[in-house]
Write a protein that holds these residues in place. Structure first.
Motif, PDB file in Angstrom:
ATOM      1  N   ASP A 302      -9.950   0.794 -27.217  1.00 18.15           N
ATOM      2  CA  ASP A 302      -9.526   0.383 -25.925  1.00 18.15           C
ATOM      3  C   ASP A 302      -9.481   1.674 -25.036  1.00 18.15           C
ATOM      4  O   ASP A 302      -8.448   2.619 -25.272  1.00 18.15           O
ATOM      5  CB  ASP A 302      -7.861   0.002 -26.089  1.00 18.15           C
ATOM      6  CG  ASP A 302      -7.324  -0.539 -24.808  1.00 18.15           C
ATOM      7  OD1 ASP A 302      -7.555  -0.188 -23.842  1.00 18.15           O
ATOM      8  OD2 ASP A 302      -6.399  -1.472 -25.028  1.00 18.15           O
ATOM      9  N   MET A 303     -10.382   1.871 -24.174  1.00 10.86           N
ATOM     10  CA  MET A 303     -10.444   3.097 -23.280  1.00 10.86           C
ATOM     11  C   MET A 303      -9.407   3.505 -22.397  1.00 10.86           C
ATOM     12  O   MET A 303      -8.881   4.445 -22.247  1.00 10.86           O
ATOM     13  CB  MET A 303     -11.984   3.052 -22.927  1.00 10.86           C
ATOM     14  CG  MET A 303     -13.084   2.965 -23.982  1.00 10.86           C
ATOM     15  SD  MET A 303     -12.809   4.791 -24.891  1.00 10.86           S
ATOM     16  CE  MET A 303     -12.381   3.945 -26.556  1.00 10.86           C
ATOM     17  N   GLN A 304      -8.974   2.098 -21.784  1.00 10.50           N
ATOM     18  CA  GLN A 304      -7.808   2.302 -20.726  1.00 10.50           C
ATOM     19  C   GLN A 304      -6.524   2.725 -21.413  1.00 10.50           C
ATOM     20  O   GLN A 304      -5.971   3.755 -21.193  1.00 10.50           O
ATOM     21  CB  GLN A 304      -7.580   1.052 -20.021  1.00 10.50           C
ATOM     22  CG  GLN A 304      -6.772   1.314 -19.008  1.00 10.50           C
ATOM     23  CD  GLN A 304      -7.048   2.127 -17.810  1.00 10.50           C
ATOM     24  OE1 GLN A 304      -7.961   2.189 -17.340  1.00 10.50           O
ATOM     25  NE2 GLN A 304      -6.301   3.022 -17.861  1.00 10.50           N
ATOM     26  N   ARG A 305      -6.260   2.184 -22.582  1.00 15.27           N
ATOM     27  CA  ARG A 305      -5.031   2.748 -23.322  1.00 15.27           C
ATOM     28  C   ARG A 305      -5.266   4.199 -23.950  1.00 15.27           C
ATOM     29  O   ARG A 305      -4.082   4.794 -23.751  1.00 15.27           O
ATOM     30  CB  ARG A 305      -4.429   1.784 -24.322  1.00 15.27           C
ATOM     31  CG  ARG A 305      -3.510   2.179 -25.212  1.00 15.27           C
ATOM     32  CD  ARG A 305      -2.899   1.015 -25.934  1.00 15.27           C
ATOM     33  NE  ARG A 305      -3.692   0.304 -26.872  1.00 15.27           N
ATOM     34  CZ  ARG A 305      -3.477   0.716 -28.108  1.00 15.27           C
ATOM     35  NH1 ARG A 305      -2.396   1.615 -28.767  1.00 15.27           N
ATOM     36  NH2 ARG A 305      -4.365   0.187 -29.066  1.00 15.27           N
ATOM     37  N   THR A 306      -6.596   4.856 -24.221  1.00 20.31           N
ATOM     38  CA  THR A 306      -6.706   5.896 -24.415  1.00 20.31           C
ATOM     39  C   THR A 306      -6.358   6.855 -23.557  1.00 20.31           C
ATOM     40  O   THR A 306      -5.568   7.869 -23.671  1.00 20.31           O
ATOM     41  CB  THR A 306      -8.190   6.260 -24.760  1.00 20.31           C
ATOM     42  OG1 THR A 306      -8.503   5.375 -25.979  1.00 20.31           O
ATOM     43  CG2 THR A 306      -8.566   7.629 -25.111  1.00 20.31           C
ATOM     44  N   VAL A 307      -6.782   6.594 -22.220  1.00 23.14           N
ATOM     45  CA  VAL A 307      -6.580   7.303 -21.174  1.00 23.14           C
ATOM     46  C   VAL A 307      -4.893   7.151 -20.796  1.00 23.14           C
ATOM     47  O   VAL A 307      -4.426   8.569 -20.342  1.00 23.14           O
ATOM     48  CB  VAL A 307      -7.226   6.677 -19.747  1.00 23.14           C
ATOM     49  CG1 VAL A 307      -6.609   7.506 -18.549  1.00 23.14           C
ATOM     50  CG2 VAL A 307      -8.851   6.996 -20.082  1.00 23.14           C
ATOM     51  N   ASP A 308      -4.186   6.135 -20.870  1.00 21.49           N
ATOM     52  CA  ASP A 308      -2.994   6.139 -20.475  1.00 21.49           C
ATOM     53  C   ASP A 308      -2.085   6.862 -21.345  1.00 21.49           C
ATOM     54  O   ASP A 308      -1.289   7.672 -21.125  1.00 21.49           O
ATOM     55  CB  ASP A 308      -2.518   4.716 -20.527  1.00 21.49           C
ATOM     56  CG  ASP A 308      -3.109   3.881 -19.458  1.00 21.49           C
ATOM     57  OD1 ASP A 308      -3.485   4.363 -18.410  1.00 21.49           O
ATOM     58  OD2 ASP A 308      -2.955   2.670 -19.717  1.00 21.49           O
ATOM     59  N   SER A 311      -2.600  10.768 -21.069  1.00 18.96           N
ATOM     60  CA  SER A 311      -2.088  11.282 -19.899  1.00 18.96           C
ATOM     61  C   SER A 311      -0.513  11.415 -20.195  1.00 18.96           C
ATOM     62  O   SER A 311       0.017  12.343 -19.301  1.00 18.96           O
ATOM     63  CB  SER A 311      -2.417  10.300 -18.709  1.00 18.96           C
ATOM     64  OG  SER A 311      -3.509  10.209 -18.313  1.00 18.96           O
TER      65      SER A 311
END
Length: 393
Positions: A302-308, A311
């Motif tokens: 899950d790339m979006q959750r990785t970024v979130d 951050s």
């Protein structure tokens, strides 16, 4: 790393953007699909990934053979170090940038213990202490990495380690090789070490290590040739090791035409990873607990959750630094101390040139393990109610 078409396109865009940047790229944000599931603070654990090789010098009575065994340990540790413990087929991935105060505490099945701590963020410096009381062997050191890009990713390492053998009252100066990450544009990355390095012993044996790689014409990737000799007598090697540090190494007595002592298949060596406490028992400042959200997201793809999740930690750390600046306070590492001088008697005794480039720099400083803190005992929670992903002091 093996990447799909979309990822390769994103990677090319990322590379195009960083190619215009001059200076250190250590803190540049990489696309999530190139991230490893561990932080740089875990990497010292790979020095003990083959316990029998790490402990072997401590019980060898012959000083020349001890120098050989230290060299053997160093070379056989490189593959795990460079690939972060992963398979070569997975390629090289960028470890998470350790935050200031991040810790990795681990124990090996043989009783070897590790304390690694991020003692500086600008520049990024990881310090570590690796020891086994029963065997009487201990190593401490620090590494500062500066990353640049010129078609390959170049990782310049400043720092060193001192390996000490209790029984023989003997020290070894262990260098940190610079690394090039090749194959980025093709999506099949691999590390390459280049240059000449020395492991110096207090008994005046030297291991000269020459790394070379694949050339436009000829050569094999990950090639190495090393020789052990008495200081100032390099023309008469006592032992040599040659081959590829990721595949097979041949150990010989004497020079390159000497009799074979051992052939080491690095790719099939038994590995015994050091283990941290279970996640629920870890402190908030311990690496896997602090990055748990990021690691879970990466495993799930899950790339979006990785970024979130990433951050959250990074924003909290930036806020913490702002508050420290406003209150005129500075972060104090838990287990390591920055020397007020760059003079280190052990280093000066071992180094052919006490200020040899790469052993330390004014920016990285000189870091030593605080043995008194270990004797006193440091209990969790390590920093009271302060958490690395909250940002409040």
């Amino acid at each position: 790393m093996s990447t799909g078409k979309a990822d390769r396109s994103s990677l090319r865009e990322f590379l195009a953007s960083i190619a215009t940047i001059k200076g250190d790229l250590s803190n540049i944000t990489a696309p999530p699909f190139v991230l490893a599931t561990q932080s740089t603070v875990e990497f010292p654990s790979y020095w003990a990934s083959h316990p029998e090789y790490f402990l072997a010098p401590a019980s060898e009575p012959d000083p020349a053979k001890r120098a050989l065994l230290v060299l053997r340990w160093f070379l056989t540790s490189l593959k795990k170090q460079q690939y972060g413990g992963r398979s070569e087929n997975e390629g090289v991935k960028k470890p998470l940038n350790a935050f200031l105060g991040e810790l990795f505490l681990a124990t090996g099945e043989d009783g070897t213990r590790l304390i690694a701590e991020q003692v500086s963020h600008h520049p990024p410096v990881t310090a570590c202490y690796l020891w086994n009381d029963q065997a009487g062997i201990r190593a401490e050191g620090f590494a500062c990495q500066e990353i640049s890009f010129n078609g390959s990713v170049n990782v310049k390492q400043t720092g060193h380690a001192i390996l000490h053998l209790d029984k023989w009252k003997e020290d070894y100066l262990v260098p940190l090789p610079d690394v090039k990450i090749r194959g980025i544009l093709t999506g099949t990355t691999y590390p390459e070490l280049n240059g000449d390095y020395h492991i110096m012993s207090s008994t005046r044996f030297v291991a000269d290590i020459d790394f070379s790689g694949k050339k436009w014409i000829g050569g094999k990737k990950n090639s190495v040739h090393a020789a052990v000799f008495k200081q100032r007598d390099e023309k008469h090697p006592l032992f040599t090791i040659s081959g590829q540090w990721n595949e097979e190494l041949t150990v010989r007595e004497g020079g390159d035409d000497g009799s074979v002592i051992e052939i080491i298949n690095v790719s099939t060596l038994k590995s015994a990873p050091m283990k941290a406490e279970h996640l629920e028992q870890q402190d908030e400042w311990e690496s896997r607990k602090a990055w748990a959200g990021v690691i879970a997201a990466l495993h799930a793809g899950d790339m979006q959750r990785t970024v979130d999740e990433k951050s959250k930690v990074e924003k909290a750390q930036r806020e913490m630094r702002k508050q420290e600046q406003a209150k005129a306070i500075s972060w104090e590492p838990l287990f390591f101390t920055k020397l007020q001088t760059t003079r280190d008697p052990i280093l000066e005794d071992l180094a052919a040139e006490p200020v040899k480039e790469g052993l330390f720099s004014p920016e990285s400083g000189m870091w030593k393990f605080n043995h008194e803190r270990l004797k006193e005992g440091v209990e969790r929670p390590f920093h009271g109610s302060l958490k690395p992903n909250v940002g409040a002091i």
